[in-house]
Design an enzyme around this catalytic site. Structure first.
Site, PDB file in Angstrom:
ATOM      1  N   SER A 122     -54.499 -14.273  31.238  1.00 34.62           N
ATOM      2  CA  SER A 122     -54.815 -13.716  29.966  1.00 34.62           C
ATOM      3  C   SER A 122     -55.216 -15.019  28.949  1.00 34.62           C
ATOM      4  CB  SER A 122     -54.050 -12.511  29.896  1.00 34.62           C
ATOM      5  OG  SER A 122     -55.159 -11.047  29.036  1.00 34.62           O
ATOM      6  N   ASP A 177     -61.145  -4.888  36.157  1.00 32.00           N
ATOM      7  CA  ASP A 177     -60.101  -5.760  34.957  1.00 32.00           C
ATOM      8  C   ASP A 177     -61.145  -4.575  33.684  1.00 32.00           C
ATOM      9  OD1 ASP A 177     -59.458  -7.024  33.067  1.00 32.00           O
ATOM     10  OD2 ASP A 177     -59.283  -8.824  34.329  1.00 32.00           O
ATOM     11  N   HIS A 209     -56.268  -5.823  35.671  1.00 29.75           N
ATOM     12  CA  HIS A 209     -56.182  -7.145  34.938  1.00 29.75           C
ATOM     13  C   HIS A 209     -54.824  -7.350  35.612  1.00 29.75           C
ATOM     14  CE1 HIS A 209     -56.190  -9.514  31.715  1.00 29.75           C
ATOM     15  NE2 HIS A 209     -55.538  -8.799  30.931  1.00 29.75           N
TER      16      HIS A 209
END
Length: 236
Positions: A122, A177, A209
């Site tokens: 991320s 996601d 995610h």
């Protein structure tokens, strides 16, 4: 903002002779130890290698605008979680200085720069792309898991003026996601490819995610391709 002090880190030492290093940057609000533990739970063991030291640094806590200014362990600030807004370049560049110190620590330990990989999950992957493509184009490679760059990223501006060979990018993203949209990751991949980066994008249907085992196993295979055991080590 001054460069951060020495970053706390969790380290997985190689089983044999140390000849390469991997820096894994956690996602927003996590810690180095947290990222290491998460991967350990997925694999049922540490992500470990015969010759590669794995370093999980922790971002210093700072005010984070998407959390209404609350303190969080983030690599940099964002005006919002979107690919269609300016980057908070001051905080990004400050952290690039702190992470450069971490790279230099490995070089002082006798590790060649082209034997160092950097990447993350991320926000950690976004940070790694800034660090490598703007300031450390001689690293072995970059990986970005569920990550993205903003549309007018400083990374793109730098690469438009670049003529040197760039580190390869290994990217993974889940199609489900909802925090960092798959399309943002895909657009990042296409932009970097158009600017001369050798890229791969591994798509994971129904993955949100998060990380999964298949993704980490693919990453490990790529790590060993970029950082192979050196001949001398196999003959000892």
């Amino acid at each position: 903002m001054a460069a951060p002090g020495v970053l706390q880190r969790s380290v997985v030492l190689p089983a044999g002779r140390h000849s390469a290093s991997l820096i894994f940057l956690h996602g927003s609000g996590d810690t180095g130890q947290g990222a290491r533990t998460w991967i350990k739970q997925i694999l049922n063991q540490d992500m470990a290698f015969q010759h590669v030291k794995v370093i999980y640094p922790t971002a210093p806590a700072r005010p984070y605008t998407p959390m209404k200014g609350a303190f969080s362990t983030v690599w940099f600030d964002r005006y919002k979680i979107s690919n269609d807004c300016p980057e908070h370049i001051e905080s990004i560049d400050s952290m690039c200085r702190g992470l450069t110190d971490l790279i230099n620590d490995e070089i002082k330990n006798g590790i060649a720069k082209n034997r160092i990989l950097i990447g993350g999950f991320s926000m950690g992957g976004g940070m790694a792309m800034h660090l490598a493509y703007r300031f450390h184009q001689d690293l072995a490679g970059v990986f970005a898991l569920s990550s993205f760059l903003n549309k007018d990223s400083a990374v793109y501006q730098t690469l438009k003026r670049n003529e040197s060979v760039l580190p390869e990018l290994f990217q993974c993203h889940g199609t489900a996601d909802e925090l960092v949209l798959y399309s943002w990751g895909e657009e990042t991949n296409k932009m970097l490819k158009s600017l001369g980066v050798s890229t791969s994008l591994h798509t994971f249907p129904n993955l949100n995610h998060e990380l999964n085992r298949t993704e980490i196993e693919k990453l490990k295979t790529w790590i060993l391709k970029k950082l192979p055991i050196e001949e001398a080590e196999t003959n000892e």
